[in-house]
Design an enzyme around this catalytic site. Sequence first.
Site, PDB file in Angstrom:
ATOM      1  CB  ALA A 174      -1.471   8.768  -3.471  1.00 33.20           C
ATOM      2  CE  LYS A 190      -3.126   5.625  -0.899  1.00 31.58           C
ATOM      3  NZ  LYS A 190      -2.667   4.807  -2.014  1.00 31.58           N
ATOM      4  CD  GLU A 239       0.057   2.280  -0.248  1.00 31.59           C
ATOM      5  OE1 GLU A 239       0.011   2.107  -1.486  1.00 31.59           O
ATOM      6  OE2 GLU A 239      -0.649   1.650   0.556  1.00 31.59           O
ATOM      7  N   GLY A 272       0.570   2.069  -9.353  1.00 34.04           N
ATOM      8  CA  GLY A 272       0.266   0.713  -9.797  1.00 34.04           C
ATOM      9  C   GLY A 272       1.440  -0.228  -9.856  1.00 34.04           C
ATOM     10  CB  ILE A 273       4.970   0.000  -9.060  1.00 34.25           C
ATOM     11  CG1 ILE A 273       5.118   0.691  -7.706  1.00 34.25           C
ATOM     12  CG2 ILE A 273       5.040   1.001 -10.191  1.00 34.25           C
ATOM     13  CD1 ILE A 273       6.487   1.307  -7.517  1.00 34.25           C
ATOM     14  N   GLY A 274       2.745  -1.849  -7.116  1.00 40.23           N
ATOM     15  CA  GLY A 274       2.704  -2.865  -6.075  1.00 40.23           C
ATOM     16  C   GLY A 274       3.072  -2.372  -4.697  1.00 40.23           C
ATOM     17  CE  LYS A 275       2.371   4.326  -3.905  1.00 38.00           C
ATOM     18  NZ  LYS A 275       1.876   4.135  -5.297  1.00 38.00           N
ATOM     19  CB  THR A 276      -1.199  -1.160  -1.985  1.00 35.39           C
ATOM     20  OG1 THR A 276      -1.409   0.213  -2.322  1.00 35.39           O
ATOM     21  CG2 THR A 276      -2.233  -1.580  -0.952  1.00 35.39           C
TER      22      THR A 276
END
EC number: 6.3.3.3
Length: 212
Positions: free
Chosen positions: A102, A33, A100, A13-17
């Site tokens: 997970a 992914k 990406e 949930g830190i913004g890597k997507t």
Amino acid sequence: MSTRIVVTGTDTGIGKTVFSAALAGALDGFYWKPIQAGLDDETDTQTVLRLSGLAAERVLPEAYRLRTPASPHLAAELDGVTIEHQALLVPEKDRPLVVEGAGGLLVPLTRTITYLDLMARWRIPVVLCARTALGTINHSLLSVEALRARGVAMLGIAFIGEENVESERIITEMGKVRRLGRLPHVAPLTRDTLREAFADGFAIDDFLKGPA
């Protein structure tokens, strides 16, 4: 073979997507992914398709789509699925590919294998995404240590959030890792605003010249 980059993070949930969408779009490449856990809301692959500007065929389908938003090992068990991690091979493409992960590095894929195990096997350079908020120094340096201990090459660290000069400096100095740039929280978040923010915060050539 074209450039391949794994994007991982210090946490979920830190913004890597969003970062991955911006990077894949800036590289005019492909995105993949391997494992998606959670299908009720917009998936990470769908987010990247919406924000990256890439054609649909450049956003590759996941190898595993699991219903429950949980660690992949648990989501797979709840779905009655076995993750065949040995078969998770990174595609070779004629343009750059952004892969990406997970959650963080030690998120389990099965009861015996973590994402870091997979990265160590792939031997593909990693971009580590890190928050700029309180707590990031410890999380970031632990992640750098874990990557180095497994011999995983790093392109550098990408900070996400509001500017935090001292935290960013101490992480890059103590971790001896390249600072690639910083992506602020973008609002409104659209394809155009994300592209502009990424261009302002990063030099795309840094992602193409190999590990520091």
